[in-house]
Design an enzyme around this catalytic site. Sequence first.
Site, short mmCIF file in Angstrom:
data_model
loop_
_atom_site.label_atom_id
_atom_site.label_comp_id
_atom_site.label_asym_id
_atom_site.label_seq_id
_atom_site.Cartn_x
_atom_site.Cartn_y
_atom_site.Cartn_z
N THR A 98 27.36 1.83 -54.63
CA THR A 98 26.98 1.19 -53.36
C THR A 98 26.78 -0.32 -53.51
O THR A 98 26.41 -0.79 -54.60
CB THR A 98 25.67 1.84 -52.84
OG1 THR A 98 25.13 1.04 -51.79
CG2 THR A 98 24.62 1.94 -53.93
N ASP A 99 26.94 -1.04 -52.41
CA ASP A 99 26.67 -2.48 -52.43
C ASP A 99 25.19 -2.77 -52.65
O ASP A 99 24.81 -3.88 -53.00
CB ASP A 99 27.14 -3.15 -51.13
CG ASP A 99 26.52 -2.59 -49.86
OD1 ASP A 99 25.70 -1.66 -49.93
OD2 ASP A 99 26.87 -3.10 -48.76
N GLU A 100 24.34 -1.74 -52.46
CA GLU A 100 22.89 -1.99 -52.55
C GLU A 100 22.46 -2.36 -53.97
O GLU A 100 21.37 -2.89 -54.16
CB GLU A 100 22.11 -0.77 -52.03
CG GLU A 100 22.51 -0.47 -50.61
CD GLU A 100 21.55 0.41 -49.83
OE1 GLU A 100 20.37 0.46 -50.16
OE2 GLU A 100 22.02 1.05 -48.88
N TYR A 120 16.05 3.65 -54.65
CA TYR A 120 17.42 4.21 -54.50
C TYR A 120 18.43 3.29 -55.18
O TYR A 120 19.22 3.71 -56.02
CB TYR A 120 17.77 4.39 -53.02
CG TYR A 120 19.26 4.51 -52.76
CD1 TYR A 120 19.98 5.61 -53.23
CD2 TYR A 120 19.95 3.52 -52.05
CE1 TYR A 120 21.35 5.72 -53.01
CE2 TYR A 120 21.32 3.63 -51.82
CZ TYR A 120 22.02 4.73 -52.30
OH TYR A 120 23.37 4.82 -52.08
N LYS A 128 20.91 3.83 -58.55
CA LYS A 128 22.38 3.71 -58.53
C LYS A 128 22.83 2.63 -59.53
O LYS A 128 23.83 2.81 -60.23
CB LYS A 128 22.87 3.36 -57.12
CG LYS A 128 22.66 4.43 -56.07
CD LYS A 128 23.47 5.70 -56.30
CE LYS A 128 24.96 5.53 -56.08
NZ LYS A 128 25.67 6.83 -56.15
P1 NAD Z 1 24.54 12.44 -48.58
O1 NAD Z 1 23.08 12.33 -48.80
O2 NAD Z 1 25.06 12.69 -47.20
O3 NAD Z 1 25.16 13.58 -49.52
C1 NAD Z 1 24.74 13.77 -50.84
C2 NAD Z 1 25.24 15.14 -51.29
O4 NAD Z 1 24.90 15.31 -52.67
C3 NAD Z 1 24.61 16.31 -50.51
O5 NAD Z 1 25.61 17.24 -50.15
C4 NAD Z 1 23.64 16.92 -51.51
O6 NAD Z 1 23.45 18.31 -51.33
C5 NAD Z 1 24.34 16.61 -52.83
N1 NAD Z 1 23.39 16.58 -53.95
C6 NAD Z 1 22.20 15.92 -54.01
N2 NAD Z 1 21.60 16.16 -55.19
C7 NAD Z 1 22.43 16.97 -55.89
C8 NAD Z 1 22.38 17.55 -57.18
N3 NAD Z 1 21.32 17.35 -57.99
N4 NAD Z 1 23.41 18.31 -57.59
C9 NAD Z 1 24.47 18.53 -56.78
N5 NAD Z 1 24.58 18.03 -55.55
C10 NAD Z 1 23.57 17.25 -55.11
O7 NAD Z 1 25.14 11.08 -49.16
P2 NAD Z 1 26.41 10.22 -48.71
O8 NAD Z 1 25.98 9.23 -47.69
O9 NAD Z 1 27.55 11.11 -48.45
O10 NAD Z 1 26.67 9.40 -50.06
C11 NAD Z 1 27.52 9.91 -51.07
C12 NAD Z 1 27.61 8.92 -52.21
O11 NAD Z 1 28.11 7.67 -51.73
C13 NAD Z 1 26.26 8.61 -52.87
O12 NAD Z 1 26.46 8.52 -54.26
C14 NAD Z 1 25.86 7.27 -52.27
O13 NAD Z 1 25.07 6.54 -53.18
C15 NAD Z 1 27.23 6.62 -52.08
N6 NAD Z 1 27.31 5.63 -51.00
C16 NAD Z 1 26.89 5.95 -49.73
C17 NAD Z 1 27.02 4.99 -48.71
C18 NAD Z 1 26.62 5.32 -47.29
O14 NAD Z 1 26.65 4.42 -46.43
N7 NAD Z 1 26.28 6.54 -46.95
C19 NAD Z 1 27.54 3.73 -48.98
C20 NAD Z 1 27.95 3.45 -50.31
C21 NAD Z 1 27.84 4.40 -51.30
P1 TYD Z 2 20.19 3.03 -43.33
O1 TYD Z 2 21.11 3.75 -42.42
O2 TYD Z 2 18.98 3.72 -43.84
O3 TYD Z 2 21.09 2.47 -44.52
P2 TYD Z 2 20.71 1.42 -45.71
O4 TYD Z 2 19.26 1.28 -45.79
O5 TYD Z 2 21.26 2.15 -46.88
O6 TYD Z 2 21.43 0.16 -45.38
O7 TYD Z 2 19.70 1.71 -42.60
C1 TYD Z 2 20.64 0.75 -42.09
C2 TYD Z 2 19.84 -0.39 -41.49
O8 TYD Z 2 19.13 0.10 -40.34
C3 TYD Z 2 18.79 -0.95 -42.42
O9 TYD Z 2 18.70 -2.36 -42.25
C4 TYD Z 2 17.51 -0.29 -41.97
C5 TYD Z 2 17.72 -0.11 -40.48
N1 TYD Z 2 17.02 1.06 -39.90
C6 TYD Z 2 16.19 0.91 -38.78
O10 TYD Z 2 16.03 -0.21 -38.24
N2 TYD Z 2 15.56 2.02 -38.28
C7 TYD Z 2 15.73 3.26 -38.84
O11 TYD Z 2 15.10 4.23 -38.35
C8 TYD Z 2 16.59 3.39 -39.97
C9 TYD Z 2 16.82 4.73 -40.63
C10 TYD Z 2 17.22 2.27 -40.47
#
Ligand code: NAD
Ligand code: TYD
Length: 338
Positions: A124-126, A149, A153
Amino acid sequence: MKLLVTGGAGFIGSNFVRHVLRERSDVEVVTLDALTYAGNLANLADVAGDPRHEFVRGDITDAAAVRRLVERGIDAVVHFAAESHVDRSIEDPEVFLKTNLIGTHVLLDAARRARVRRFLHVSTDEVYGSLGAEGKFTEDSPLRPGSPYAASKAAADLLVLACVNTYGIDAVITRSSNNFGPYQFPEKVIPLFVTNALADEPLPLYGDGGNVRDWIHVEDHCAALLLLVDRGRSGQVYNVSASEEHTNRQLTAAILRRLGKPETLIRLVADRPGHDRRYALDAGKLRRETGWEPRRRFDEALEGTIAWYRENEGWWRAVKSGEYRRFYEQWYGGRLRA
Ligand code: NAD
Ligand code: TYD
């Protein structure tokens, strides 16, 4: 080619499984997922009958189970499984370290022993931390994670690179900006705000609403990942971004406008502790090396995403009951009452 997709019952993972099965008839997928609160078999319902897809319930920190699976002739691991929500990491960081760091270690170890040809680590970019008003992160920017978090990562990213260096395993890291699209757990801001607005419930906007996120539709992210399974160079990091920066206030207004709901639903609530101000990524390296381009414009993709939640009310109403309620009440209860 046989892929092991970890976390394939979550948001991005399930979209990736669908994407691969649709785009590549030569690929078989084994999905490994523990089905935590964020994992949901309903996310994979439309590929449940596909003979090229197999679902295995299991935990990535379970070394024996992971090893058994990886030794079944896996060519590449695409590793999504993680605890992924910043607010939860503030409340309870430990499971983030266990899943995101130890889980990645277990997978890397099994992949090394089984001589898996490629390990794609989805990050992630975070990990870069927060930006001021100007500039973008490149792959060479220092890692300055701002939440438990992001720190978990970043630690996993460093372990992947160390394993390339020490053991010579073949691994690639991707760092994407914020994703949105269908099947996203409604704790993340877009599905939370869309589903709250649909139910005429308040939208809790943190701080002054001026924080900026760089948005990408999940399908564009998945396309980049599939390209990198084949064409990424081992030991390299690739940023994935569509360069779509929006403040949370702009995003919230756009959601309400599209749903025809009033801005009086917005509640400015106490800020998230340590809230990163701005994320923005330079994805030039991915573009140059693979020819990838995002195919969806933000406005249309947001429109399509909102339509999906409108049409799939049964999906999000089921998800928003149960465990979800407990965290929601605890985290937002005080904020919304304040
Ligand atoms: P999500 O929370 O929707 O899904 C995570 C999945 O992992 C779930 O299905 C959960 O059951 C499974 N999981 C959790 N712990 C586990 C374990 N111990 N063993 C097996 N499975 C397990 O997350 P997401 O948003 O789909 O993100 C997926 C990946 O992409 C993550 O690694 C996250 O860091 C990365 N990512 C997400 C975003 C975003 O905007 N959502 C952006 C950049 C990177
Ligand atoms: P989020 O979807 O939790 O993603 P991330 O923290 O990984 O970027 O949040 C996106 C942005 O929205 C972040 O700046 C926090 C803000 N946010 C709110 O303002 N209210 C909310 O209830 C949530 C969940 C996020």
